[in-house]
Design an enzyme around this catalytic site. Sequence first.
Site, PDB file in Angstrom:
ATOM      1  N   CYS A 109       0.828  -1.210   0.000  1.00 19.78           N
ATOM      2  CA  CYS A 109       0.000   0.000   0.000  1.00 19.78           C
ATOM      3  C   CYS A 109       0.869   1.269   0.000  1.00 19.78           C
ATOM      4  O   CYS A 109       1.455   1.605  -1.013  1.00 19.78           O
ATOM      5  CB  CYS A 109      -0.981  -0.026   1.166  1.00 19.78           C
ATOM      6  SG  CYS A 109      -2.324   1.178   1.010  1.00 19.78           S
ATOM      7  N   HIS A 195      -3.671  -5.078   0.679  1.00 19.88           N
ATOM      8  CA  HIS A 195      -3.139  -5.459   1.989  1.00 19.88           C
ATOM      9  C   HIS A 195      -3.264  -6.962   2.211  1.00 19.88           C
ATOM     10  O   HIS A 195      -4.269  -7.438   2.765  1.00 19.88           O
ATOM     11  CB  HIS A 195      -3.902  -4.727   3.095  1.00 19.88           C
ATOM     12  CG  HIS A 195      -3.515  -3.305   3.267  1.00 19.88           C
ATOM     13  ND1 HIS A 195      -2.433  -2.903   4.028  1.00 19.88           N
ATOM     14  CD2 HIS A 195      -4.074  -2.170   2.771  1.00 19.88           C
ATOM     15  CE1 HIS A 195      -2.348  -1.576   4.005  1.00 19.88           C
ATOM     16  NE2 HIS A 195      -3.318  -1.109   3.252  1.00 19.88           N
ATOM     17  N   GLU A 197      -1.799  -8.632   4.384  1.00 20.13           N
ATOM     18  CA  GLU A 197      -1.663  -8.883   5.823  1.00 20.13           C
ATOM     19  C   GLU A 197      -2.945  -8.601   6.604  1.00 20.13           C
ATOM     20  O   GLU A 197      -3.046  -8.919   7.787  1.00 20.13           O
ATOM     21  CB  GLU A 197      -0.496  -8.062   6.392  1.00 20.13           C
ATOM     22  CG  GLU A 197      -0.797  -6.606   6.712  1.00 20.13           C
ATOM     23  CD  GLU A 197      -0.876  -5.672   5.513  1.00 20.13           C
ATOM     24  OE1 GLU A 197      -0.758  -4.458   5.726  1.00 20.13           O
ATOM     25  OE2 GLU A 197      -1.073  -6.145   4.379  1.00 20.13           O
TER      26      GLU A 197
END
Length: 254
Positions: A109, A195, A197
């Site tokens: 990002c 993202h 994660e």
Amino acid sequence: MTRFLRAAILECDTPIQPVKDRYGTYGDLFENLLNTGLKAQGFDSQVDLQITKWDVVNDSAFPKPDDWDAILLTGSKYDAFADEPWIIELTNYVREVYEKYKKPIIGICFGHQIIARALGARVGRSDRGWELAVEPIILTDIGRELFSKNVLSLHQMHRDIAYEIPEGCVNLGSSAICEIQGLYSTGRIFSVQGHPEYDEFVVSKLIETRHAMGILDDQLSSDGLSRAGKPHDGSVVGEAICKFLLDDPVVNHI
């Protein structure tokens, strides 16, 4: 024989409290993504992953390039195109690592956008607005090779984008809102706008917090929350990053 992999994670923000209470820092989230990727690939018993985390927002100190094998940049609420001193320092540091030390750089990002900026591409606010929660990404040829999929679904939380593909890199894919969803250069650059994660909890709490602050309106928030629990391919990206760090699978393309 155990292989040592030293990775320096540059933490570009501090999570909101509910996320920090459950998962720790953004560096912790990134570390978990890497450990999960190593385990899924069967590398966890063969690789000693040594992580150091650096708060680059509040401390101008950066890891010495000779002390690590790769640099990783987290996401952030800040603007990658801003001229705040720490953002300028971070951009200059990434540029130096890329040009002088030629070690792998991974970004998520905000980290993706900083890499683009450091390599000379224009970054800024998207005229298409926010991209939130799980969205499909139509992959390019290189993207399909890296992820072994035609379409990649990732959590999104951004309204800033890389407008250009830096020289020496290729685009990994595009979504309806964002044309450049990732950057790749063999052995050098691996970034994603999404993202990998994040999970439903993280994205839902971020949407709720930004809605309460007036950053996201009712419609955006409702739409994002409706897709926060959809299946996503974060683990696929985590595995691909691990492969990139250990043995880049795509060669002679760039």
